[in-house]
Motif scaffolding. Structure first.
Motif, PDB file in Angstrom:
ATOM      1  N   ILE A  23      52.359  28.263  44.435  1.00  0.00           N
ATOM      2  CA  ILE A  23      51.513  28.447  42.621  1.00  0.00           C
ATOM      3  C   ILE A  23      51.539  30.181  42.607  1.00  0.00           C
ATOM      4  CG2 ILE A  23      48.573  28.558  44.202  1.00  0.00           C
ATOM      5  CD1 ILE A  23      49.554  27.751  40.485  1.00  0.00           C
ATOM      6  N   ASP A  24      51.413  30.950  43.996  1.00  0.00           N
ATOM      7  CA  ASP A  24      51.061  32.343  43.722  1.00  0.00           C
ATOM      8  C   ASP A  24      52.464  32.469  43.111  1.00  0.00           C
ATOM      9  OD1 ASP A  24      48.403  32.202  44.063  1.00  0.00           O
ATOM     10  OD2 ASP A  24      49.048  32.532  46.540  1.00  0.00           O
ATOM     11  N   LEU A  27      53.730  31.284  39.203  1.00  0.00           N
ATOM     12  CA  LEU A  27      52.643  31.791  38.630  1.00  0.00           C
ATOM     13  C   LEU A  27      53.688  33.416  38.119  1.00  0.00           C
ATOM     14  CD1 LEU A  27      49.007  31.045  38.356  1.00  0.00           C
ATOM     15  CD2 LEU A  27      51.055  30.146  37.170  1.00  0.00           C
ATOM     16  N   LYS A  39      47.896  26.390  30.640  1.00  0.00           N
ATOM     17  CA  LYS A  39      48.380  25.229  31.770  1.00  0.00           C
ATOM     18  C   LYS A  39      47.910  24.192  32.271  1.00  0.00           C
ATOM     19  CE  LYS A  39      46.922  29.760  32.982  1.00  0.00           C
ATOM     20  NZ  LYS A  39      46.397  30.806  34.368  1.00  0.00           N
ATOM     21  N   VAL A  56      43.013  25.327  44.320  1.00  0.00           N
ATOM     22  CA  VAL A  56      43.453  26.365  43.636  1.00  0.00           C
ATOM     23  C   VAL A  56      43.300  26.464  42.730  1.00  0.00           C
ATOM     24  CG1 VAL A  56      44.726  26.606  45.426  1.00  0.00           C
ATOM     25  CG2 VAL A  56      45.451  25.488  43.220  1.00  0.00           C
ATOM     26  N   GLU A  59      40.714  28.968  40.513  1.00  0.00           N
ATOM     27  CA  GLU A  59      41.653  30.507  41.102  1.00  0.00           C
ATOM     28  C   GLU A  59      42.070  30.406  40.382  1.00  0.00           C
ATOM     29  OE1 GLU A  59      43.055  33.631  44.117  1.00  0.00           O
ATOM     30  OE2 GLU A  59      42.669  31.032  44.878  1.00  0.00           O
ATOM     31  N   HIS A  60      42.909  30.110  39.586  1.00  0.00           N
ATOM     32  CA  HIS A  60      44.451  29.801  38.672  1.00  0.00           C
ATOM     33  C   HIS A  60      43.936  29.625  36.990  1.00  0.00           C
ATOM     34  CE1 HIS A  60      46.790  32.072  41.287  1.00  0.00           C
ATOM     35  NE2 HIS A  60      46.697  30.941  42.223  1.00  0.00           N
ATOM     36  N   SER A  61      42.869  29.411  36.777  1.00  0.00           N
ATOM     37  CA  SER A  61      42.670  28.529  35.784  1.00  0.00           C
ATOM     38  C   SER A  61      43.540  28.022  34.927  1.00  0.00           C
ATOM     39  CB  SER A  61      42.527  29.619  34.499  1.00  0.00           C
ATOM     40  OG  SER A  61      41.473  30.478  35.113  1.00  0.00           O
TER      41      SER A  61
END
Length: 247
Positions: A23-24, A27, A39, A56, A59-61
């Protein structure tokens, strides 16, 4: 596809075929191409198999879309993603789509989006069928994204000998330089990169352990390199020439 303005991108993630560990890196990679304006991630959120993703999302909307598996052996997630993708496409509010999956079922969707003039970025594991890879304008292997955040997943940098033995890579580089070269046989590195991207959506120097195309090309030792002053007088432009070419 937007040219001068920042691209507004739709990010659609197939949770059943994608690991949360990317994920990190995912993005961060998408941010290179535009803004993730929408998203969404699809899967059966009652399943413990998606626990990693649940941790997660907030945290990442990322908006989770519930999709029950109505029939054993059938992936209902694909249909839900495709329907939503077409709805979002018809709004006319976006410039491109990021389809995150290793499933070939999204091949036709990628083709349809491109037919509408929008850019398609695909993200999937190296096992992704070539049909889906080729249907995208650009395809990034998620192994590269995991390597960004976890040193244990780092991709080993290939040596000069190993690169030269990769006949597909050598042919791809040489053909791109030849296509982009001037009468003297010199080709601008940026133009070479653009030519390669059109021919091979999945090409990425990081797949070979190199952060930049210039580093990869230099290591092959197949080309002469020439640094020239840029148009602004400050930057440098790199030009390549096949060593087999005679002056």
């Amino acid at each position: 596809m937007a040219s001068e303005k920042t691209q507004r991108l739709v990010v659609l993630i197939d949770a059943d075929n994608t690991q949360a560990s990317i994920i990190d890196g995912l993005l961060a990679e998408i941010a290179k191409y535009g803004v993730a304006s929408a998203k969404r991630i699809y899967g059966d959120w009652t399943s413990q198999a998606l626990r990693g993703w649940k941790e997660v999302l907030l945290e990442h909307s990322i908006q989770p879309i519930q999709q029950f598996g109505y029939t054993r052996g059938k992936n209902a997630t694909d249909s839900a993603m495709i329907i939503d993708a077409m709805d979002l496409l018809y709004t006319g509010n976006f410039d491109g789509f990021c389809i995150v999956s290793s499933d070939s079922d999204f091949t036709k969707l990628a083709c349809r989006i491109r037919e509408s003039g929008l850019f398609v970025y695909g993200f999937g594991e190296k096992k992704t069928p070539s049909a889906f890879v080729s249907a995208c304008d650009k395809f990034i292997y998620t192994e590269v994204l995991r390597a960004k955040t976890n040193e244990s997943d780092a991709i080993t940098r290939k040596s000069t000998a190993e690169l030269k033995k990769d006949t597909r890579l050598v042919r791809l580089l040489r053909n791109a330089v030849d296509s982009a070269s001037d009468e003297g046989g010199w080709a601008h590195l940026a133009t070479v990169g653009s030519t390669i991207a059109k021919q091979s959506p999945e090409f990425d120097p990081r797949n070979y352990g190199y952060g930049k195309l210039g580093e990869l090309v230099k290591t092959t030792k197949l080309f002469d390199l020439d640094e020239r002053p840029g148009a602004d007088g400050h930057s440098k432009s790199i030009y390549l020439k096949d060593k087999r070419k005679k002056e």
